[in-house]
Every structure is written in structure tokens, then in C-alpha cells.
Design an enzyme around this catalytic site. Structure first.
Site, PDB file in Angstrom:
ATOM      1  N   ASN A 106       0.847  -1.198   0.000  1.00  0.00           N
ATOM      2  CA  ASN A 106       0.000   0.000   0.000  1.00  0.00           C
ATOM      3  C   ASN A 106       0.879   1.244   0.000  1.00  0.00           C
ATOM      4  O   ASN A 106       2.025   1.205   0.448  1.00  0.00           O
ATOM      5  CB  ASN A 106      -0.877  -0.003   1.272  1.00  0.00           C
ATOM      6  CG  ASN A 106      -1.811   1.188   1.330  1.00  0.00           C
ATOM      7  OD1 ASN A 106      -2.414   1.578   0.321  1.00  0.00           O
ATOM      8  ND2 ASN A 106      -1.946   1.806   2.503  1.00  0.00           N
ATOM      9  N   SER A 134       4.811   6.770   2.558  1.00  0.00           N
ATOM     10  CA  SER A 134       5.368   5.455   2.908  1.00  0.00           C
ATOM     11  C   SER A 134       4.743   4.392   2.012  1.00  0.00           C
ATOM     12  O   SER A 134       3.540   4.424   1.748  1.00  0.00           O
ATOM     13  CB  SER A 134       5.011   5.082   4.354  1.00  0.00           C
ATOM     14  OG  SER A 134       5.372   6.115   5.256  1.00  0.00           O
ATOM     15  N   ASP A 143      -3.277   0.909   7.550  1.00  0.00           N
ATOM     16  CA  ASP A 143      -2.047   1.701   7.415  1.00  0.00           C
ATOM     17  C   ASP A 143      -0.933   1.232   8.355  1.00  0.00           C
ATOM     18  O   ASP A 143      -0.161   2.043   8.877  1.00  0.00           O
ATOM     19  CB  ASP A 143      -2.338   3.201   7.617  1.00  0.00           C
ATOM     20  CG  ASP A 143      -3.324   3.726   6.604  1.00  0.00           C
ATOM     21  OD1 ASP A 143      -3.300   3.232   5.456  1.00  0.00           O
ATOM     22  OD2 ASP A 143      -4.128   4.609   6.939  1.00  0.00           O
ATOM     23  N   HIS A 173       0.810   5.271   1.393  1.00  0.00           N
ATOM     24  CA  HIS A 173       0.074   6.144   2.315  1.00  0.00           C
ATOM     25  C   HIS A 173       0.778   7.501   2.389  1.00  0.00           C
ATOM     26  O   HIS A 173       2.005   7.552   2.475  1.00  0.00           O
ATOM     27  CB  HIS A 173       0.024   5.486   3.700  1.00  0.00           C
ATOM     28  CG  HIS A 173      -0.751   6.296   4.683  1.00  0.00           C
ATOM     29  ND1 HIS A 173      -2.129   6.362   4.678  1.00  0.00           N
ATOM     30  CD2 HIS A 173      -0.333   7.110   5.693  1.00  0.00           C
ATOM     31  CE1 HIS A 173      -2.529   7.172   5.647  1.00  0.00           C
ATOM     32  NE2 HIS A 173      -1.471   7.637   6.269  1.00  0.00           N
TER      33      HIS A 173
HETATM   34  C1  GRF Z   1      -2.654   8.841  -2.501  1.00  0.00           C
HETATM   35  O1  GRF Z   1      -2.435   9.979  -1.743  1.00  0.00           O
HETATM   36  C2  GRF Z   1      -2.265   7.616  -1.713  1.00  0.00           C
HETATM   37  O2  GRF Z   1      -1.198   7.829  -0.852  1.00  0.00           O
HETATM   38  C3  GRF Z   1      -3.514   7.328  -0.929  1.00  0.00           C
HETATM   39  O3  GRF Z   1      -4.573   7.634  -1.816  1.00  0.00           O
HETATM   40  C4  GRF Z   1      -4.133   8.592  -2.769  1.00  0.00           C
HETATM   41  C5  GRF Z   1      -4.378   8.008  -4.120  1.00  0.00           C
HETATM   42  O4  GRF Z   1      -4.146   8.928  -5.147  1.00  0.00           O
HETATM   43  N1  GRF Z   1      -3.536   5.972  -0.453  1.00  0.00           N
HETATM   44  P1  GRF Z   1      -4.171   8.454  -6.660  1.00  0.00           P
HETATM   45  O5  GRF Z   1      -5.560   7.853  -6.921  1.00  0.00           O
HETATM   46  O6  GRF Z   1      -3.090   7.452  -6.855  1.00  0.00           O
HETATM   47  O7  GRF Z   1      -3.953   9.690  -7.463  1.00  0.00           O
END
Ligand code: GRF
Length: 204
Positions: free
Chosen positions: A109, A138, A147, A111
Site C-alpha cells: 500500500n 510510505s 495503514d 500512504h
Molecule cells: C494517494 O495519496 C495515496 O497515498 C492514498 O490515496 C491517494 C491516491 O491517489 N492511499 P491516486 O488515486 O493514486 O492519485
């Protein structure tokens, strides 16, 4: 080189998906995107996938009675596409413990904070509210708790005077697009091992 097959789960814009698509287009990149799945029909990431000929499907939770039924279908679709590793890229749905266990150390994932700080859906807002001077992003292996999980890569981003949520989020996102492909490359090259819930990156 046998490339690792990646299943990307999205819910929205898919800018991280785009970064992964572009990385996978490099001939020497050790992974390829096998399928993109979204729980939202209007996720723009679906268009990004279709534009480059990657199979992209919507799996709406509204069509399933329970979370377990939904996750079972998700799992089957990933298997149908012979997926080796799952990348969550803005997938805004909690996954069941069973699904997380099935993809243990094979689901990643991204984050928008320096974990373990600022978990949850408002990481950028929470970082601003806390007044930290440095935040970031991260990439981590997924565990049942949201997370959390062994950290693969992080990038730091300074919080600047005059920052608001959208300005800071944009600079964090820029770094996300760098470290997600980097983390996937390390995984696909077999360079990551998890020991005592910490990621060890092998040099060779
Ligand atoms: C990103 O900020 C990611 O860290 C979080 O969700 C957002 C996704 O953005 N998990 P995108 O759809 O990849 O533009």
C-alpha cells in the site's frame, strides 16, 4: 526475465497507478500490470488502464451482500489474472482479515505520511494540524490493521510556510510517484524479506 504480475486496486484518480504503468513500460522493469480493479465505476484510473490496454474492471460493493463475499470475488479475479502481487493505490475500502492474510507479504500500500504517524484517511490534514515541519509518504506491506505493516520505502517532504492541504498533498504525491515504482521494483526483484515485521532490503 519472468515479470511479476501485478493487480492494482484503485478507487479514484489513479495517479499512482499511472506511475506504476509508466514504470512497467520500461523493458527492464521486473513487473507488469495484469489487471486493474476498482470499487468505483467512475474512477479515472480505469481510463488510464484502458488507454494502455490493461484489463480494467469495476467490482462494486453494492453487488455483494457481505464484505467476505466481495473480498472472495476480488481474490478470484486476481487469481484469474494470475496476479503475484497486489498494489493498493488509493483503494478506499477496508479489506477483510481473510483477504489480507491470503496476500500476506504480497500486498503493498501507499500512504501519504511518514508512518507510523498520521494513519487514516486525512493524513495530510492531520500533519498540518499537528504542525509537523516534515511529513512524507510510505510504501508498506499490508497488515490487518489499517495503514500498518512493514515499511518498504519512505520519502520525506518539508511542510512549507503557507502550505494548505492541496499544496502539501500535491508535493507528497510527487514523491509517492517515485517511491511506489521503486518499492515494486525491489519486491519484484526478490530483494525484500520481512524479518521480525521489518523489511530487510538485500543489496545484491
Ligand atoms: C494517494 O495519496 C495515496 O497515498 C492514498 O490515496 C491517494 C491516491 O491517489 N492511499 P491516486 O488515486 O493514486 O492519485
Amino acid at each position: 526475465m519472468t515479470k511479476k504480475r501485478v493487480g492494482v486496486l484503485i478507487s479514484g484518480s489513479g495517479s499512482n497507478l499511472q506511475a506504476l504503468i509508466e514504470a512497467c513500460q520500461q523493458p527492464d522493469f521486473p513487473a507488469e500490470i495484469a489487471v486493474v480493479l476498482s470499487n468505483k465505476a467512475d474512477a479515472y484510473g480505469l481510463e488510464r488502464a484502458k488507454l494502455v490496454g490493461i484489463p480494467a474492471h469495476v467490482l462494486s460493493h453494492k453487488d455483494f451482500g457481505t464484505r467476505d463475499e466481495y473480498d472472495a470475488e476480488l481474490h478470484q479475479m486476481l487469481n484469474r489474472h494470475l496476479v503475484d502481487v497486489v498494489c493498493l493505490a488509493g483503494f478506499m475500502r477496508i479489506l477483510s482479515d481473510g483477504f489480507v492474510a491470503r496476500w500476506h507479504d504480497a500486498m503493498i500500500n501507499i500512504h501519504p505520511s511518514l508512518l507510523p504517524s498520521f494513519k487514516g484517511a486525512h493524513a495530510i490534514r492531520d500533519a498540518l494540524a499537528a504542525g509537523v515541519k516534515v511529513t512524507g509518504c510510505s510504501v508498506h506491506f499490508v497488515r490487518a490493521e489499517m495503514d500498518s505493516g512493514p515499511i518498504i520505502a519512505q520519502a520525506a517532504v518539508p511542510v512549507l510556510p503557507g502550505d494548505n492541504e492541496s499544496k502539501l498533498a500535491a508535493r507528497v504525491l510527487e514523491q509517492e510517484h517515485k517511491i511506489y515504482p521503486l518499492a515494486l521494483r525491489l519486491f519484484a526483484d526478490g530483494k525484500l524479506t520481512v524479518s521480525d515485521e521489518k523489511v530487510v532490503i538485500s543489496a545484491s
